[in-house]
Design a protein around this motif. Structure first.
Motif, PDB file in Angstrom:
ATOM      1  N   GLU A  93       0.474  -1.086   0.202  1.00  0.00           N
ATOM      2  CA  GLU A  93      -0.080   0.114  -0.343  1.00  0.00           C
ATOM      3  C   GLU A  93       0.831   0.539  -0.037  1.00  0.00           C
ATOM      4  N   LEU A  94       1.575   1.499   0.577  1.00  0.00           N
ATOM      5  CA  LEU A  94       3.081   2.422   0.812  1.00  0.00           C
ATOM      6  C   LEU A  94       3.794   2.170  -0.597  1.00  0.00           C
ATOM      7  N   GLU A  95       4.309   1.609  -0.686  1.00  0.00           N
ATOM      8  CA  GLU A  95       4.437   1.432  -2.320  1.00  0.00           C
ATOM      9  C   GLU A  95       3.235   2.246  -3.149  1.00  0.00           C
ATOM     10  N   ALA A  96       2.476   2.182  -3.395  1.00  0.00           N
ATOM     11  CA  ALA A  96       1.175   2.526  -4.555  1.00  0.00           C
ATOM     12  C   ALA A  96       1.190   3.704  -3.730  1.00  0.00           C
ATOM     13  N   SER A  97       0.920   4.090  -2.823  1.00  0.00           N
ATOM     14  CA  SER A  97       0.581   5.705  -2.344  1.00  0.00           C
ATOM     15  C   SER A  97       1.775   6.737  -2.790  1.00  0.00           C
ATOM     16  N   PHE A  98       3.222   6.294  -2.840  1.00  0.00           N
ATOM     17  CA  PHE A  98       3.812   6.784  -2.237  1.00  0.00           C
ATOM     18  C   PHE A  98       4.122   7.878  -3.839  1.00  0.00           C
ATOM     19  N   ILE A  99       4.475   9.060  -3.472  1.00  0.00           N
ATOM     20  CA  ILE A  99       4.201   9.500  -4.889  1.00  0.00           C
ATOM     21  C   ILE A  99       4.736  10.823  -5.870  1.00  0.00           C
ATOM     22  N   VAL A 100       5.154  11.996  -3.927  1.00  0.00           N
ATOM     23  CA  VAL A 100       6.383  13.447  -3.798  1.00  0.00           C
ATOM     24  C   VAL A 100       7.715  12.704  -3.322  1.00  0.00           C
ATOM     25  N   ARG A 101       8.958  13.038  -3.271  1.00  0.00           N
ATOM     26  CA  ARG A 101       9.883  12.692  -2.728  1.00  0.00           C
ATOM     27  C   ARG A 101      10.344  10.683  -3.735  1.00  0.00           C
ATOM     28  N   GLN A 102      10.147  10.760  -4.720  1.00  0.00           N
ATOM     29  CA  GLN A 102      10.469   9.588  -5.592  1.00  0.00           C
ATOM     30  C   GLN A 102      11.965   9.790  -5.586  1.00  0.00           C
ATOM     31  N   GLN A 103      12.623  11.604  -6.287  1.00  0.00           N
ATOM     32  CA  GLN A 103      13.986  11.338  -6.550  1.00  0.00           C
ATOM     33  C   GLN A 103      15.315  11.427  -5.099  1.00  0.00           C
ATOM     34  N   LEU A 104      14.294  11.781  -4.182  1.00  0.00           N
ATOM     35  CA  LEU A 104      14.952  11.182  -2.700  1.00  0.00           C
ATOM     36  C   LEU A 104      15.318  10.310  -2.193  1.00  0.00           C
ATOM     37  N   PHE A 105      14.042   9.783  -2.482  1.00  0.00           N
ATOM     38  CA  PHE A 105      13.704   8.191  -1.833  1.00  0.00           C
ATOM     39  C   PHE A 105      15.116   7.756  -2.708  1.00  0.00           C
ATOM     40  N   GLU A 106      15.061   7.316  -4.355  1.00  0.00           N
ATOM     41  CA  GLU A 106      16.218   6.940  -4.858  1.00  0.00           C
ATOM     42  C   GLU A 106      17.701   7.406  -4.206  1.00  0.00           C
ATOM     43  N   LYS A 107      18.083   8.763  -4.347  1.00  0.00           N
ATOM     44  CA  LYS A 107      18.787   9.277  -3.592  1.00  0.00           C
ATOM     45  C   LYS A 107      19.449   8.986  -2.503  1.00  0.00           C
ATOM     46  N   LEU A 108      18.262   8.497  -1.687  1.00  0.00           N
ATOM     47  CA  LEU A 108      18.910   7.933   0.153  1.00  0.00           C
ATOM     48  C   LEU A 108      19.145   6.042  -0.139  1.00  0.00           C
ATOM     49  N   LEU A 109      18.408   5.309  -0.733  1.00  0.00           N
ATOM     50  CA  LEU A 109      18.169   4.364  -0.986  1.00  0.00           C
ATOM     51  C   LEU A 109      19.532   3.602  -1.991  1.00  0.00           C
ATOM     52  N   GLN A 110      19.865   4.564  -2.709  1.00  0.00           N
ATOM     53  CA  GLN A 110      21.504   4.296  -3.139  1.00  0.00           C
ATOM     54  C   GLN A 110      22.366   4.592  -3.011  1.00  0.00           C
ATOM     55  N   GLN A 111      22.443   5.555  -1.935  1.00  0.00           N
ATOM     56  CA  GLN A 111      23.244   5.586  -0.744  1.00  0.00           C
ATOM     57  C   GLN A 111      23.244   4.995   0.101  1.00  0.00           C
ATOM     58  N   ILE A 112      22.691   4.560   0.559  1.00  0.00           N
ATOM     59  CA  ILE A 112      22.585   3.100   1.834  1.00  0.00           C
ATOM     60  C   ILE A 112      23.034   2.092   0.624  1.00  0.00           C
ATOM     61  N   LEU A 113      22.988   1.789  -0.643  1.00  0.00           N
ATOM     62  CA  LEU A 113      22.975   0.322  -1.002  1.00  0.00           C
ATOM     63  C   LEU A 113      24.621   0.818  -1.322  1.00  0.00           C
ATOM     64  N   ASN A 114      25.544   1.884  -1.570  1.00  0.00           N
ATOM     65  CA  ASN A 114      26.600   1.860  -1.866  1.00  0.00           C
ATOM     66  C   ASN A 114      27.657   1.850  -0.471  1.00  0.00           C
ATOM     67  N   GLU A 115      27.142   2.057   0.568  1.00  0.00           N
ATOM     68  CA  GLU A 115      27.689   1.639   1.861  1.00  0.00           C
ATOM     69  C   GLU A 115      28.529   1.036   1.952  1.00  0.00           C
ATOM     70  N   LYS A 116      29.997   0.904   1.859  1.00  0.00           N
ATOM     71  CA  LYS A 116      30.958  -0.400   2.045  1.00  0.00           C
ATOM     72  C   LYS A 116      30.636  -1.024   3.007  1.00  0.00           C
ATOM     73  N   LYS A 117      30.918  -1.851   4.450  1.00  0.00           N
ATOM     74  CA  LYS A 117      31.125  -2.801   5.750  1.00  0.00           C
ATOM     75  C   LYS A 117      32.735  -2.039   5.895  1.00  0.00           C
ATOM     76  N   SER A 118      33.749  -1.935   5.303  1.00  0.00           N
ATOM     77  CA  SER A 118      34.621  -1.961   5.518  1.00  0.00           C
ATOM     78  C   SER A 118      35.239   0.208   5.960  1.00  0.00           C
ATOM     79  N   HIS A 119      34.118   0.754   5.723  1.00  0.00           N
ATOM     80  CA  HIS A 119      34.330   2.281   5.542  1.00  0.00           C
ATOM     81  C   HIS A 119      32.815   2.669   7.450  1.00  0.00           C
TER      82      HIS A 119
END
Length: 295
Positions: free
Chosen positions: A27-53
């Motif tokens: 439901e959340l994904e279906a209704s999530f409309i605004v802040r898409q660019q920020l969401f994608e930016k935050l997600l990518q930054q989280i995924l790019n984090e290395k455990k050695s850093h």
């Protein structure tokens, strides 16, 4: 609780305007409309984090109704998907949790409770039963504050090692939580500024003093993301998207025809996403004679 229930809509969920945490992930994904660019930016930054850093932590700042809670929930929903579940475990905390968390031991017990909730949602009943029992033993141990905080942190670290997944801590009202834990802020910094530490993503209505005070524990410890008011086009896109999801073709067709009315309402209400969703409920019943009547 305010909600919207469009007629004959298999797609659009009840939009829980004041408590999106009660929506399902779908439901959340279906209704999530605004802040898409920020969401994608935050997600990518989280995924790019290395455990050695040492991880980069994030702070989302915006007035009430600007979408902080929804954004945090959306990040959690995404990280619960199959492609991420082996690497991450998102821990979400209620908006009011800062009220009861007034010392370091309660902070760690709260983290353990949230971890148990996450495991329960995944259906790992054995792990939940074991963790709940260990949390109860800690809670009833009679240990002093320092000893209890150390034991709670130790159990949290142990669980992370067992799970082999990186926790993403999603805190709402993070500035209030930091204020409550002021006496322990350097202890927290020492934990969260280690290589491979859990990643903090906080929502805040104001800039915490710890982030811009050179002498504070978390000075320069967060990447700041500001939530600005919606543009007129973003507001129209939200209304049109909700109208389409609810099957209201007439409303969807009229959104861009009502630009002067919506421009006035945006200026008067500050371009607030929560207010925009409330407007959708109003417009779904038909536009009034003028914008001031809508207001």
């Amino acid at each position: 609780m305010k909600s919207i229930t469009p007629n004959n809509s298999p797609v659009l969920p009840k939009l829980r305007i004041f408590n999106p945490s009660r929506l399902t992930d779908a439901e959340l994904e279906a209704s999530f409309i605004v802040r898409q660019q920020l969401f994608e930016k935050l997600l990518q930054q989280i995924l790019n984090e290395k455990k050695s850093h040492v991880p980069q932590h994030h702070l989302i700042i915006g007035q009430r109704g600007m979408g902080k809670t929804t954004l945090l929930c959306r990040i959690g929903a995404e990280l619960r998907k199959a492609e991420y579940v082996d690497q991450y475990i998102p821990l979400q905390f209620p908006e009011e949790q800062y009220v009861e968390v007034n010392c370091l031991s309660k902070f760690w017990l709260n983290c353990l409770d949230s971890l148990a909730d996450a495991l329960e949602e995944e259906g790992d009943s054995a792990a939940v039963k074991d963790l709940d029992q260990r949390i109860r033993l800690l809670d009833r141990s009679g240990l002093g504050e320092v000893e209890l905080a150390d034991a709670g942190q130790g159990l949290f670290i142990e669980m992370i090692k067992v799970l082999k997944r990186r926790p993403i801590l999603l805190f709402d009202n993070f500035h209030l939580l930091l204020d409550r834990l002021k006496e322990s802020d350097y202890t927290l910094r020492a934990f969260f500024m280690k290589e491979g530490a859990p990643i903090l993503v906080g929502g805040s209505t104001a800039m915490p003093s710890d982030t811009d005070d050179y002498g504070a524990a978390f000075y320069d410890g967060f990447m700041i993301h500001l939530l600005h008011r919606l543009s007129l086009r973003e507001m129209q896109d939200v209304l049109k998207h909700l109208a389409e999801l609810s099957g209201n073709a007439n409303l969807a067709a009229r959104i861009y025809e009502e630009t002067p009315r919506l421009a006035t309402l945006r200026d008067l209400t500050g371009g607030n996403p929560r207010t925009t969703v409330l407007m959708f409920e109003l417009f779904a019943r038909g536009f009034s004679e003028d914008a001031y009547e809508d207001l």
